[in-house]
Design a protein around this motif. Structure first.
Motif: not given
Length: 388
Positions: A212-214, A222-225, A229-232
């Motif tokens: 989901l992050g890749r 994920m980056q938008r919403q 979480v993206w930084r996590w």
């Protein structure tokens, strides 16, 4: 084996490899990652395991450790890891195992949906990623064939987790709900249980870092919403310590009696999302076992010992009926939760029971198969019948 380091057999796109990789990096354990398409994996590792499966850690002495949880257990048993994955506080020990079950299994639906149902944005990335990782030859035709075989299996796997045209919208609504809750929690702490990663974070890294992050479409979503979480996903997969933006204000780990409301909200989400499925799978498994009273302990009772699924079970989910594959591996993870809860003293157990009652998870400690699931020889097998 290069420099006597362990080899992690896995792929960048593999959900369960991400769990093991994240742990090894955070512990700063040296390893070499190699693709399972290599001849050694096919000729030596697969026959030893009796199935093709990743991740596998091959130790310098040739010992094979398969599965992210077992890989973590292998190093945690030495008690010399720099950031212990299992908290010492016993209520948090239960929560770490509980969130590890949820992160690794309850997030499979969005992980599979957002990978395999957005071909316009994902497919070219996945085709290149899979074909290289699977060790295909340099010929474009061979690479396409390798990806075609693998993607066909994975699309079938997605369906077995309840992902289909009639559930796409429900899966997306559930995932956005999860992202919003996890985003709010990460405003309070850099990791699930406080200021350092635990078993829970490594399990979450599987779906959130590898899928989901890749993958292109869900990564942008994920980056938008949920930028937190993206930084996590970057933080949990990096060897460095520290969490910029938190200024050291977060405790090492939460106190068992001071679990923040944001974590309570996450637990309540998983109670709604996953408890009915788990209960239906336990019920199916007990019926399956009842039909096989002479099943020999130490076996899994399947025609192919390397098979992971007993069958399929149905349950109500978000106003519809869902049918998903029943995996004994999940029961093994559940037992780890229950074993940790059974080890609590009376006061700690009262704290845990109060928390589970608040979030709708009381029943999770009572759900159990009539036989324990054990892992022996890197396979899930049935133990003896439980005492009445």
């Amino acid at each position: 084996m290069s420099g006597g380091q362990p080899i992690l057999w896995g792929t960048p796109a593999s959900l369960y490899t991400a769990k093991a990789r994240s742990y090894l990096r955070k512990q700063r354990i040296g390893f070499e990652e190699r693709a399972p398409g290599e001849a050694h994996f096919q000729d030596a590792v697969v026959p030893a395991l009796k199935r093709w499966i990743i991740p596998v850690l091959e130790l310098p002495d040739g010992t094979l450790v398969q599965d992210g949880a077992d890989i973590i257990d292998h190093f945690e048993a030495g008690r010399d890891t720099r950031l212990p994955a299992v908290p010492d506080q016993s209520v948090l020990t239960v929560l770490a195992h509980l969130l590890a079950l949820f992160g690794g299994e309850a997030l499979l639906r969005p992980a599979m949906h957002y990978r395999w149902n957005f071909d316009d944005e994902n497919l070219s990335f996945l085709a290149d990623d899979f074909s290289i990782a699977l060790g295909a030859s340099g010929s474009p035709e061979d690479r396409r064939e390798a990806f075609s075989r693998s993607s066909s299996r994975m699309r079938k796997a997605a369906a077995s987790f309840g992902v289909g045209p009639d559930t796409y919208a429900l899966v997306e609504a559930a995932y956005l709900d999860f992202l919003a809750r996890f985003e709010r929690h990460l405003a309070e702490a850099p990791y699930l249980l406080g200021g350092r990663p635990t078993l829970a974070d490594y399990a979450f890294a599987g779906p959130l870092c590898a899928h989901l992050g890749r993958d292109p479409y869900p990564a942008r979503l994920m980056q938008r919403q949920a930028p937190g979480v993206w930084r996590w996903t970057e933080r949990v997969a990096a060897p460095e310590d520290g969490a910029p933006g938190y200024a050291g204000s977060t405790p090492d780990l939460f106190q068992p009696g001071q679990i923040p409301d944001t974590l309570v909200s996450l637990l309540a989400f998983f109670a709604d999302e996953f408890l009915p499925e788990l209960a239906a799978h336990i019920d199916f498994a007990n019926g399956w076992l009842a039909e096989r009273p002479d099943l020999e302990a130490g076996t899994n009772g399947l025609d192919r010992p390397g098979e992971r699924r007993l069958g399929k079970a149905s349950f109500a989910w978000r106003g519809t009926e869902l049918t998903t594959a029943v995996l004994p591996y999940r029961f093994w993870l559940l037992q780890r939760v229950q074993d940790a809860a059974a080890a609590l003293g009376p006061a700690q157990r009262a704290q845990l029971d109060d928390l589970l009652g608040r979030v709708g998870l009381t029943d999770i400690l009572a759900l159990r198969t009539d036989r324990r699931v054990e892992r022996r020889g890197n396979l899930e097998i049935w133990g003896p019948r439980r005492a009445s």
